[in-house]
Design a protein around this motif. Structure first.
Motif, short mmCIF file in Angstrom:
data_model
loop_
_atom_site.label_atom_id
_atom_site.label_comp_id
_atom_site.label_asym_id
_atom_site.label_seq_id
_atom_site.Cartn_x
_atom_site.Cartn_y
_atom_site.Cartn_z
N LEU A 44 0.81 -1.22 0.00
CA LEU A 44 0.00 0.00 0.00
C LEU A 44 0.84 1.27 0.00
N SER A 45 1.99 1.24 0.65
CA SER A 45 2.83 2.44 0.62
C SER A 45 3.24 2.75 -0.81
N THR A 46 3.49 1.71 -1.61
CA THR A 46 3.79 1.90 -3.03
C THR A 46 2.56 2.35 -3.79
N ALA A 47 1.44 1.66 -3.58
CA ALA A 47 0.21 1.98 -4.32
C ALA A 47 -0.26 3.40 -4.05
N LEU A 48 -0.21 3.82 -2.78
CA LEU A 48 -0.66 5.17 -2.44
C LEU A 48 0.26 6.23 -3.01
N TYR A 49 1.55 5.93 -3.08
CA TYR A 49 2.49 6.88 -3.67
C TYR A 49 2.15 7.10 -5.15
N VAL A 50 1.71 6.04 -5.83
CA VAL A 50 1.33 6.16 -7.24
C VAL A 50 -0.04 6.82 -7.37
N LEU A 51 -1.00 6.43 -6.53
CA LEU A 51 -2.40 6.82 -6.70
C LEU A 51 -2.70 8.23 -6.20
N GLY A 52 -2.05 8.65 -5.12
CA GLY A 52 -2.42 9.92 -4.51
C GLY A 52 -3.54 9.73 -3.50
N GLU A 53 -3.99 10.82 -2.94
CA GLU A 53 -4.87 10.79 -1.77
C GLU A 53 -6.25 10.22 -2.06
N GLU A 54 -6.97 10.79 -2.99
CA GLU A 54 -8.37 10.38 -3.21
C GLU A 54 -8.49 8.94 -3.69
N ASN A 55 -7.76 8.59 -4.74
CA ASN A 55 -7.84 7.23 -5.27
C ASN A 55 -7.25 6.21 -4.29
N GLY A 56 -6.23 6.62 -3.56
CA GLY A 56 -5.62 5.73 -2.58
C GLY A 56 -6.59 5.35 -1.47
N GLU A 57 -7.37 6.30 -1.01
CA GLU A 57 -8.31 5.99 0.06
C GLU A 57 -9.43 5.08 -0.43
N THR A 58 -9.76 5.15 -1.70
CA THR A 58 -10.74 4.21 -2.27
C THR A 58 -10.21 2.78 -2.19
N VAL A 59 -8.93 2.60 -2.47
CA VAL A 59 -8.31 1.27 -2.37
C VAL A 59 -8.30 0.79 -0.92
N ILE A 60 -8.00 1.67 0.01
CA ILE A 60 -7.99 1.30 1.42
C ILE A 60 -9.37 0.80 1.85
N ARG A 61 -10.42 1.50 1.45
CA ARG A 61 -11.77 1.08 1.82
C ARG A 61 -12.12 -0.28 1.19
N SER A 62 -11.70 -0.48 -0.05
CA SER A 62 -11.95 -1.77 -0.71
C SER A 62 -11.22 -2.90 0.01
N LEU A 63 -10.01 -2.64 0.48
CA LEU A 63 -9.24 -3.65 1.19
C LEU A 63 -9.91 -4.01 2.50
N ARG A 64 -10.43 -3.02 3.18
CA ARG A 64 -11.14 -3.30 4.43
C ARG A 64 -12.38 -4.14 4.17
N GLU A 65 -13.14 -3.79 3.13
CA GLU A 65 -14.37 -4.51 2.84
C GLU A 65 -14.11 -5.95 2.41
N GLU A 66 -13.04 -6.18 1.65
CA GLU A 66 -12.76 -7.52 1.13
C GLU A 66 -11.97 -8.39 2.09
N LYS A 67 -11.00 -7.80 2.79
CA LYS A 67 -10.07 -8.59 3.60
C LYS A 67 -10.16 -8.28 5.10
N GLY A 68 -10.95 -7.27 5.48
CA GLY A 68 -11.03 -6.91 6.89
C GLY A 68 -9.77 -6.27 7.42
#
Length: 309
Positions: free
Chosen positions: A262-286
């Motif tokens: 995620l540190s790599t993904a967020l560096y590429v994605l930036g704030e808004e898109n990165g937080e979308t990925v974080i929420r998806s990870l919580r929903e899918e993997k807890g």
């Protein structure tokens, strides 16, 4: 919990110095040796610069469209990596290996890649070219020349394996540091996050317990050419070093492999898109994630706590 007397082992792996420290106990030496062996096993399996590693052999020997059977460790790595690639819509992509090897950032032999060569390399990139076959514990890659890079996964995966091993052996207190990829177990530690422009200053100090910490930034490996700084993290879409809205991203998470990716993904994605990925990870993997990052330009530190959302 009171901090116990500790013992540690130090070794070199993943092109960095690694340390595992755990509570003093009669079998501490045996446990520390087991931790080191696990870390080296992961490195030896996933090292894309070792032509004899299982990962390198797979990338060299697979045939497009044909199942390629792999070990449980390599399958685990591929499964975790491809899932993050899917969640991030390719911002994190383990198939950038050919690009990483060509740029060679951090080697001292870097060079700017021309557009024609970049196009050729990008055509050999894309996580969607790999499909896993769980029943056969195999990978199927549909084009030639795909090179898988474990750089944003290997240390985190090794740390998680070691933490699992320590918990199975009833270890209560431990601290792991694999070149800045950290995990703290059993006690709260205050972890300093360095300021990207000045290594003598701390951007923040965060309390951590039973969680991993991973940072991605341009300063880890880079080179300068014609007045421009090129960091080592590659944008899979452009094939070039990332031009991030952040100068640094630090992720705190209960799984080290997700903190690493995620540190790599967020560096590429930036704030808004990165937080979308974080929420998806919580929903899918807890998996719950906190992060803090410094914005490029204004130097403002932004933070996010998934547990509060």
């Amino acid at each position: 919990m009171k901090k116990a007397k500790m013992r540690e082992v130090n070794f070199y792996a993943y092109e960095t110095y690694c340390m595992v420290r755990l509570e003093e106990r009669p079998e501490a030496g045996t446990l520390l040796a087991g931790c080191r062996d696990l870390a080296l096993q992961v490195e030896q399996t996933l090292n894309m610069y070792d032509e004899d590693s299982e990962l390198s052999v797979m990338c060299r020997d697979y045939r497009p469209g044909q199942p390629y059977e792999v070990s449980a460790l390599l399958y685990d790595f591929l499964d975790i990596s491809l899932n993050m690639a899917r969640l991030s819509k390719g911002a994190f992509d383990p198939t950038v290996g050919a690009l990483v090897k060509k740029w060679r950032i951090g080697s001292g032999e870097e060079r700017i890649i021309d557009e024609k060569e970049l196009t050729s390399l990008i055509n050999r990139t894309g996580y969607h070219h790999i499909r896993l076959l769980p029943g056969k514990r195999a990978a199927m890659i549909d084009i030639e020349g795909v090179t898988v890079d474990p750089g944003a996964v290997g240390k985190g995966l090794a740390i998680d394996y070691i933490v699992h091993y320590l918990k199975n052996n009833h270890v209560e207190q431990a601290c792991l540091d694999f070149g800045g990829n950290l995990y703290v177990m059993g006690n709260t530690y205050r972890i300093g996050v360095r300021q990207p422009e000045d290594p003598e200053k701390m951007m923040a100090v965060v309390p951590v317990k039973d969680r991993a910490v991973s940072t991605s930034s341009w300063y880890e490996h880079y080179f300068e050419c014609n007045g421009r700084v090129y960091g080592h993290l590659i944008d899979p879409a452009s094939g070039k070093p990332v031009e991030s809205e952040f100068t640094s991203v630090t992720v705190i998470c209960d799984k080290a492999v997700y903190a690493d990716m995620l540190s790599t993904a967020l560096y590429v994605l930036g704030e808004e898109n990165g937080e979308t990925v974080i929420r998806s990870l919580r929903e899918e993997k807890g998996v719950c994630v906190d992060y803090l990052a410094e914005r490029a330009g204004d130097g403002k530190v932004v933070s996010y706590s998934d547990a509060l959302k």
